[in-house]
Design a protein around this motif. Sequence first.
Motif, PDB file in Angstrom:
ATOM      1  N   THR A  33       0.836  -1.205   0.000  1.00 44.65           N
ATOM      2  CA  THR A  33       0.000   0.000   0.000  1.00 44.65           C
ATOM      3  C   THR A  33       0.869   1.252   0.000  1.00 44.65           C
ATOM      4  OG1 THR A  33      -1.793  -1.149   1.102  1.00 44.65           O
ATOM      5  CG2 THR A  33      -1.748   1.253   1.342  1.00 44.65           C
ATOM      6  N   ARG A  34       1.901   1.239   0.846  1.00 44.03           N
ATOM      7  CA  ARG A  34       2.811   2.391   0.909  1.00 44.03           C
ATOM      8  C   ARG A  34       3.523   2.578  -0.437  1.00 44.03           C
ATOM      9  NH1 ARG A  34       8.317   2.774   4.494  1.00 44.03           N
ATOM     10  NH2 ARG A  34       8.807   4.941   3.985  1.00 44.03           N
ATOM     11  N   LEU A  35       4.008   1.467  -0.994  1.00 42.04           N
ATOM     12  CA  LEU A  35       4.735   1.527  -2.265  1.00 42.04           C
ATOM     13  C   LEU A  35       3.831   1.988  -3.402  1.00 42.04           C
ATOM     14  CD1 LEU A  35       7.503   0.791  -3.571  1.00 42.04           C
ATOM     15  CD2 LEU A  35       6.530  -1.467  -4.046  1.00 42.04           C
ATOM     16  N   ALA A  36       2.590   1.485  -3.405  1.00 44.95           N
ATOM     17  CA  ALA A  36       1.661   1.798  -4.514  1.00 44.95           C
ATOM     18  C   ALA A  36       1.388   3.300  -4.599  1.00 44.95           C
ATOM     19  CB  ALA A  36       0.359   1.023  -4.334  1.00 44.95           C
ATOM     20  N   ARG A  37       1.523   3.997  -3.471  1.00 44.70           N
ATOM     21  CA  ARG A  37       1.285   5.452  -3.479  1.00 44.70           C
ATOM     22  C   ARG A  37       2.476   6.216  -4.048  1.00 44.70           C
ATOM     23  NH1 ARG A  37      -1.518   4.581   1.981  1.00 44.70           N
ATOM     24  NH2 ARG A  37      -3.712   4.571   1.339  1.00 44.70           N
ATOM     25  N   LEU A  38       3.609   5.520  -4.231  1.00 41.74           N
ATOM     26  CA  LEU A  38       4.844   6.195  -4.643  1.00 41.74           C
ATOM     27  C   LEU A  38       5.277   5.871  -6.068  1.00 41.74           C
ATOM     28  CD1 LEU A  38       6.775   5.494  -1.317  1.00 41.74           C
ATOM     29  CD2 LEU A  38       6.032   7.750  -2.114  1.00 41.74           C
ATOM     30  N   VAL A  39       4.778   4.766  -6.620  1.00 37.97           N
ATOM     31  CA  VAL A  39       5.245   4.337  -7.943  1.00 37.97           C
ATOM     32  C   VAL A  39       4.067   4.235  -8.910  1.00 37.97           C
ATOM     33  CG1 VAL A  39       7.219   3.111  -6.969  1.00 37.97           C
ATOM     34  CG2 VAL A  39       5.072   1.864  -7.371  1.00 37.97           C
ATOM     35  N   CYS A  40       4.396   3.945 -10.184  1.00 35.59           N
ATOM     36  CA  CYS A  40       3.352   3.905 -11.216  1.00 35.59           C
ATOM     37  C   CYS A  40       2.432   2.705 -11.045  1.00 35.59           C
ATOM     38  CB  CYS A  40       4.013   3.866 -12.593  1.00 35.59           C
ATOM     39  SG  CYS A  40       2.846   3.709 -13.945  1.00 35.59           S
ATOM     40  N   ALA A  41       3.009   1.527 -10.768  1.00 33.32           N
ATOM     41  CA  ALA A  41       2.182   0.315 -10.817  1.00 33.32           C
ATOM     42  C   ALA A  41       2.641  -0.718  -9.804  1.00 33.32           C
ATOM     43  CB  ALA A  41       2.240  -0.305 -12.214  1.00 33.32           C
ATOM     44  N   VAL A  42       1.648  -1.393  -9.186  1.00 35.92           N
ATOM     45  CA  VAL A  42       1.900  -2.560  -8.338  1.00 35.92           C
ATOM     46  C   VAL A  42       0.947  -3.655  -8.802  1.00 35.92           C
ATOM     47  CG1 VAL A  42       1.654  -3.518  -6.007  1.00 35.92           C
ATOM     48  CG2 VAL A  42       2.751  -1.292  -6.329  1.00 35.92           C
ATOM     49  N   GLY A  43       1.485  -4.840  -9.065  1.00 36.37           N
ATOM     50  CA  GLY A  43       0.637  -5.925  -9.557  1.00 36.37           C
ATOM     51  C   GLY A  43       1.030  -7.271  -8.995  1.00 36.37           C
ATOM     52  N   ILE A  44       0.051  -8.165  -8.931  1.00 41.16           N
ATOM     53  CA  ILE A  44       0.284  -9.563  -8.551  1.00 41.16           C
ATOM     54  C   ILE A  44       0.054 -10.401  -9.811  1.00 41.16           C
ATOM     55  CG2 ILE A  44      -0.329 -11.426  -6.953  1.00 41.16           C
ATOM     56  CD1 ILE A  44       0.414  -8.887  -5.439  1.00 41.16           C
ATOM     57  N   ILE A  45       0.976 -11.313 -10.107  1.00 35.17           N
ATOM     58  CA  ILE A  45       0.828 -12.216 -11.251  1.00 35.17           C
ATOM     59  C   ILE A  45       0.939 -13.633 -10.699  1.00 35.17           C
ATOM     60  CG2 ILE A  45       1.652 -12.859 -13.538  1.00 35.17           C
ATOM     61  CD1 ILE A  45       3.052 -10.122 -13.706  1.00 35.17           C
ATOM     62  N   SER A  46      -0.195 -14.333 -10.644  1.00 30.03           N
ATOM     63  CA  SER A  46      -0.253 -15.559  -9.847  1.00 30.03           C
ATOM     64  C   SER A  46      -0.972 -16.677 -10.594  1.00 30.03           C
ATOM     65  CB  SER A  46      -1.003 -15.257  -8.541  1.00 30.03           C
ATOM     66  OG  SER A  46      -1.245 -16.429  -7.811  1.00 30.03           O
ATOM     67  N   ALA A  47      -0.714 -17.895 -10.157  1.00 31.65           N
ATOM     68  CA  ALA A  47      -1.498 -19.043 -10.637  1.00 31.65           C
ATOM     69  C   ALA A  47      -2.893 -19.056 -10.011  1.00 31.65           C
ATOM     70  CB  ALA A  47      -0.771 -20.336 -10.280  1.00 31.65           C
ATOM     71  N   ARG A  48      -3.076 -18.296  -8.948  1.00 31.36           N
ATOM     72  CA  ARG A  48      -4.376 -18.269  -8.254  1.00 31.36           C
ATOM     73  C   ARG A  48      -5.418 -17.522  -9.071  1.00 31.36           C
ATOM     74  NH1 ARG A  48      -4.567 -21.024  -3.214  1.00 31.36           N
ATOM     75  NH2 ARG A  48      -2.575 -20.750  -2.156  1.00 31.36           N
ATOM     76  N   PRO A  49      -6.694 -17.864  -8.888  1.00 31.66           N
ATOM     77  CA  PRO A  49      -7.731 -17.071  -9.544  1.00 31.66           C
ATOM     78  C   PRO A  49      -7.873 -15.690  -8.900  1.00 31.66           C
ATOM     79  CG  PRO A  49      -8.711 -18.899  -8.294  1.00 31.66           C
ATOM     80  CD  PRO A  49      -7.222 -19.006  -8.141  1.00 31.66           C
ATOM     81  N   VAL A  50      -8.386 -14.755  -9.663  1.00 28.21           N
ATOM     82  CA  VAL A  50      -8.643 -13.407  -9.158  1.00 28.21           C
ATOM     83  C   VAL A  50      -9.524 -13.450  -7.907  1.00 28.21           C
ATOM     84  CG1 VAL A  50     -10.136 -11.438  -9.726  1.00 28.21           C
ATOM     85  CG2 VAL A  50      -8.194 -11.991 -11.195  1.00 28.21           C
ATOM     86  N   ASP A  51     -10.515 -14.338  -7.878  1.00 31.82           N
ATOM     87  CA  ASP A  51     -11.414 -14.398  -6.721  1.00 31.82           C
ATOM     88  C   ASP A  51     -10.681 -14.752  -5.426  1.00 31.82           C
ATOM     89  OD1 ASP A  51     -13.576 -13.644  -8.163  1.00 31.82           O
ATOM     90  OD2 ASP A  51     -14.441 -15.657  -8.354  1.00 31.82           O
ATOM     91  N   PHE A  52      -9.557 -15.440  -5.539  1.00 28.86           N
ATOM     92  CA  PHE A  52      -8.734 -15.737  -4.370  1.00 28.86           C
ATOM     93  C   PHE A  52      -7.877 -14.530  -3.996  1.00 28.86           C
ATOM     94  CE2 PHE A  52      -4.677 -16.968  -2.580  1.00 28.86           C
ATOM     95  CZ  PHE A  52      -5.001 -17.870  -1.588  1.00 28.86           C
ATOM     96  N   LEU A  53      -7.318 -13.871  -4.984  1.00 31.11           N
ATOM     97  CA  LEU A  53      -6.386 -12.761  -4.721  1.00 31.11           C
ATOM     98  C   LEU A  53      -7.101 -11.499  -4.238  1.00 31.11           C
ATOM     99  CD1 LEU A  53      -4.198 -13.135  -7.950  1.00 31.11           C
ATOM    100  CD2 LEU A  53      -3.549 -13.828  -5.625  1.00 31.11           C
ATOM    101  N   ARG A  54      -8.306 -11.271  -4.752  1.00 31.26           N
ATOM    102  CA  ARG A  54      -8.979  -9.990  -4.515  1.00 31.26           C
ATOM    103  C   ARG A  54      -9.163  -9.655  -3.041  1.00 31.26           C
ATOM    104  NH1 ARG A  54     -13.891 -10.685  -6.876  1.00 31.26           N
ATOM    105  NH2 ARG A  54     -14.693 -10.598  -4.776  1.00 31.26           N
ATOM    106  N   PRO A  55      -9.722 -10.573  -2.221  1.00 31.04           N
ATOM    107  CA  PRO A  55      -9.894 -10.193  -0.802  1.00 31.04           C
ATOM    108  C   PRO A  55      -8.569  -9.978  -0.075  1.00 31.04           C
ATOM    109  CG  PRO A  55     -10.621 -12.466  -1.209  1.00 31.04           C
ATOM    110  CD  PRO A  55     -10.300 -11.871  -2.549  1.00 31.04           C
ATOM    111  N   ARG A  56      -7.493 -10.527  -0.600  1.00 32.71           N
ATOM    112  CA  ARG A  56      -6.201 -10.387   0.066  1.00 32.71           C
ATOM    113  C   ARG A  56      -5.494  -9.076  -0.305  1.00 32.71           C
ATOM    114  NH1 ARG A  56      -7.734 -15.465  -0.246  1.00 32.71           N
ATOM    115  NH2 ARG A  56      -6.963 -17.029   1.236  1.00 32.71           N
TER     116      ARG A  56
END
Length: 273
Positions: free
Chosen positions: A57-80
Amino acid sequence: MTADRAGAAGLPASILEQTRASPGGSGFYFDFDGTLSRIQVDPATVLPVPGAVQALTRLARLVCAVGIISARPVDFLRPRFEEVPGVVLHGLYGLERWQSGTTTYAPGVEGWEPVVSGLLARARGELPDEILIEDKRLSMALHYRRAPRFGERAIQWSRDQAHRHGLVLEIGPMTVELKPPIDRDKGTVLAQEASVLRCVWYFGDGTPDLAAFRALDSWSADSPDRTAARIAVSHPDTDAALLQEADVILEGPDTVPAVLDTVSTALDHRPGG
Ligand SMILES: [Mg+2]
């Protein structure tokens, strides 16, 4: 390349300097399992390590982009991760993309849902209970960490089904996965995201993360203005080739939040920043 074994303060100065020079052109991308989380026997219960969401969260406010690239489905990643400002979630190796409340899909992928659904039923009928079956709707995974003796069986069953239905097999640590035959992996996803950036960091631990490392090699070779930081997170299951190719090796997922905080602190204190 021989990587530096880095603690929180051990990042190569050149990578930090490039990021400080262009935070608005910098992106940070992460695998999830084994990189931002500890590996666990039951994949359903895995959470980010303490401090990870706050550091992102702190980093995302300072840089252009923060992303997760995972084998997990979006529905698993979203609440986290959805509370991280502007975060992009690439689920199922990029078959799904979520940002700002909207999920989009790779062309053609949704037609595979009935095939996957049929295979899930077949797996439940044919495989021993010790193999965990993960339903990702558009793909499926078999996990044999709690019964490694069934690993060969899980892989052979998956290989047979991949051949029969035209699916793609992806073998990870104590896991085998069946995916639709659509040309997406962590490398193609990262190459697309990186096209508008000048400085890209990628953090990973497993074999699928090699594709991301190699995409960054090509991306940075295309222009002297581009800087890539390939970070391997080391634990007993980390892919050996990933450790060989990394610019930096971190000792386990628990060290990642402190490293991100180091980057954020450097960005907070940049001249004029
Ligand atoms: Mg991983």
